[in-house]
Design an enzyme around this catalytic site. Structure first.
Site, PDB file in Angstrom:
ATOM      1  N   SER A  61       3.002  29.107 140.770  1.00 53.63           N
ATOM      2  CA  SER A  61       2.639  27.959 141.601  1.00 53.63           C
ATOM      3  C   SER A  61       1.824  28.434 142.819  1.00 53.63           C
ATOM      4  CB  SER A  61       3.921  27.223 142.022  1.00 53.63           C
ATOM      5  OG  SER A  61       3.624  25.945 142.518  1.00 53.63           O
ATOM      6  N   ARG A  70       9.469  15.176 149.611  1.00 55.73           N
ATOM      7  CA  ARG A  70      10.181  16.013 148.660  1.00 55.73           C
ATOM      8  C   ARG A  70      10.570  15.232 147.407  1.00 55.73           C
ATOM      9  NH1 ARG A  70      10.506  21.273 147.258  1.00 55.73           N
ATOM     10  NH2 ARG A  70      12.601  21.958 146.777  1.00 55.73           N
ATOM     11  N   ASP A  89       4.287  21.370 131.868  1.00 56.96           N
ATOM     12  CA  ASP A  89       3.874  21.325 133.273  1.00 56.96           C
ATOM     13  C   ASP A  89       2.760  20.308 133.447  1.00 56.96           C
ATOM     14  OD1 ASP A  89       3.058  21.791 135.891  1.00 56.96           O
ATOM     15  OD2 ASP A  89       3.145  23.979 135.699  1.00 56.96           O
ATOM     16  N   HIS A 122       6.960  22.032 135.563  1.00 57.72           N
ATOM     17  CA  HIS A 122       6.477  23.083 136.462  1.00 57.72           C
ATOM     18  C   HIS A 122       7.600  24.013 136.915  1.00 57.72           C
ATOM     19  CE1 HIS A 122       3.776  24.942 139.271  1.00 57.72           C
ATOM     20  NE2 HIS A 122       4.518  24.612 140.304  1.00 57.72           N
ATOM     21  N   ASP A 123       8.767  23.453 137.190  1.00 58.92           N
ATOM     22  CA  ASP A 123       9.900  24.238 137.687  1.00 58.92           C
ATOM     23  C   ASP A 123      10.323  25.358 136.748  1.00 58.92           C
ATOM     24  OD1 ASP A 123      10.428  23.356 140.202  1.00 58.92           O
ATOM     25  OD2 ASP A 123      12.172  22.138 139.686  1.00 58.92           O
TER      26      ASP A 123
END
Lengths: 379, 379
Positions: free
Chosen positions: A166, A236, A329, A359-360
């Site tokens: 990332s 967030r 992702d 993505h995580d």
């Protein structure tokens, strides 16, 4: 509300870490750091952690670079000064994929951050007050300039490898393109050669939520009773959705209500509680100004800027590169990694990490990422 | 700031539209509307527009249902009372796919909206003050109950077709499941049988941006100098991203700066300007309370609730159903339409609209949507 996360960057504590296991380097004391945006920074402090030992020839050093809300604590337990266990905890250590019996691992907090390295909550040297809203525009290239100065101080001329996912991957690329002779191996996970329109739009919407909070006050909130925690929570919450895959959220939460709450009577669905929880957690540990500054830095990610475009830029890379993407992702979709692999001289194909986590997965799929790191470090 | 969008729903103007070409129906005057969430509403006004003429046997009526920020103005130019031209403008009219030479077309503003139908900015009958934060929780099923009462008033026992996309599609499904004998043809575009975890998360994050704006005041801002326009802009900015595809944003904006602005000097990228523009536009024409109420209603979309699950619910449908999805829709992904087609007794396969526009294609791909509507209406 107190803003304790960055007190270590005042310089007075350079000798040791009052709250964790970090070390500190005082950089740019003689000449200021000239930033891509035109401003400059005098006296930059970098907080970093290390694991393992540097060998005599200084050839076994690995630079590990964190993502947006990460910090120097890539490895180790949570505890005082470390809100969470290391973000790549199982991947670093004796016998681990990044094997500290063989390698000297360095992980610095990024420029603009809020965990010890100079950022908006740091004290500006000229007037003894926090930079706050005065913190300048920075880019991943500026962040790598600071990391290169750290490498100089540590006596590391060439990294055995530079690795990150990332936002960390952006800096890996800037290292490999901007200082090709200093990077033997580059490991880039879930990243692209530049920030896309959608990535910019998402970051910019998150920043708008923070900057629209009246407690933001243009970034000058450190002496106020409250900061823009409401806006940071919204930011967030949005970010968290983009870090996961649609299918993963579906499988985990579907339409479940939260515990015994009744959505039709004003209660929440489980996904709403999950997002609120992530918002609260981040707002308690992260500085909103850093979130804005780092998100903007990511928006400025473009390895091709001033280098004749991304193809010319990537052609400069000398490192053996490993490019990895995640099947689900949607924030850094596979086409970005395919483009990197196509344009990088010494890249193999893209290594696709099969995961439902989106993505995580660069943080959660420790087995796949570990295998990938092990292969990349020993090739 | 003045809140003029819903003044027509006071009842005093029922005879005609002070600002546009709408008609108004006064419903639930004898018995209140009992809502799924347990509350009830007395005296519901519905603003609607019609095109074409109802035939003597009342068999040629088509109900067209709008999405989140749409309204009764499906067709016609912009002008006083209509901030924008009809949202399906080219699809309705003499000789158009929804041919007003043959069909009588009805488009009502949705319950909870802000363009003439009873919503949070309407005057509550019991005390003469706007509902504001007191507006009850509503669901798509409640919205359809209001539309069914409108059909009664218009003397339409059975619709030749009910059609809509996105939030409009949810109500098409509720019509077809809840009043199967009243729907001859159902046309559902870019929608699913229920709101997914991600859809809930995205709506809920947008609502958090609005409700976190201190000017929101729990919804009671109509007598204040300012409403939660900042939060509404953030919400729309996020929404807008999800309505488009990643690739479309990439092709249109890439990393272009806005006009001659310089991002590295504090200027904006073009995508940032685009999203801000959409936020400003919506904040100028739409009530934040309606945005919150309707987003929550969409979160409660689940045709299976209280009906033994979605398979049992969809088995009730008698209409010929046309299910369409968009190739690049990440907000209502194709798997949702495939599921509908599988469970609906009289559905053909999913008609996939090939488009780079993402979810918005149900509005932008007028040729493909027109063809689909024409086929569906005459089958």
């Amino acid at each position: 509300m107190s803003f304790t996360y960055n007190r270590a960057s005042t310089g007075a504590w350079l000798a040791g870490d009052p709250v964790g296991h970090r070390q500190f380097a005082a950089l740019f004391d003689d000449a200021p750091l000239a930033l891509e945006g035109g401003a400059s920074l005098e006296h930059v402090t970098v907080a970093y952690e290390t694991w393992g030992a540097l060998n005599a020839r200084r050839t076994n050093a690995i630079l590990v670079l964190h993502a947006l809300t990460g910090d120097s604590h890539a490895h180790g337990p949570d505890g005082v000064g470390h809100a969470m266990a290391g973000w790549w905890n199982p991947l670093i250590g004796p016998g681990a994929p990044i094997d500290t019996d063989n390698f000297f691992v360095v992980c610095p907090n990024v420029l603009g951050g809020c965990q010890g390295t100079t950022g908006p909550s740091s004290i500006a040297p000229n007037d003894g007050r926090p930079y706050a809203g005065r913190f300048p525009i920075i880019t991943p290239r500026d962040q790598v300039a600071v990391e290169a100065a750290l490498a100089d101080v540590l006596g590391i001329e060439r990294w055995h490898a530079v690795a990150g996912g990332s936002m960390g991957g952006m800096r890996v690329l800037e290292w490999a393109v901007g200082q090709p002779e200093r990077v033997a191996r580059a490991i880039v996970i879930a990243c692209g050669a530049y920030a896309t329109a959608e990535q910019i739009g998402l970051s910019s919407t998150q920043n708008a939520a923070i900057m629209g909070d009246p407690n933001y006050r243009g970034g000058d909130y450190y002496d106020q009773p409250a900061g823009p925690q409401v806006g940071l929570r919204v930011a967030r919450s949005l970010g968290q959705i983009t870090y996961r895959s649609e299918l993963e959220l579906h499988r985990r939460f579907h339409r479940k209500p939260q515990a015994d709450e009744q959505p039709l009577r004003g209660g929440r669905y489980a996904i709403e509680s999950y997002l609120a929880h992530h918002g609260d957690k981040l707002a308690a540990r992260f500085d909103a100004n850093s979130y804005v500054v780092l998100s903007n830095a990511m928006n400025h990610h473009d390895v091709g800027r001033g280098r004749g475009g991304i193809a010319d830029a990537l052609a400069r890379v000398q490192a053996h590169t490993t490019i990895a993407g995640i099947s689900t992702d949607r924030l850094y979709p596979l086409r970005l990694q395919l483009e990197l692999a196509e344009l990088l001289p010494a890249a193999r194909d893209v290594e696709v990490i099969p995961s439902i986590d989106g993505h995580d997965a660069f943080l959660t799929e420790t087995e796949a990422v570990g295998k990938l790191l092990r292969n990349a470090l020993w090739r």
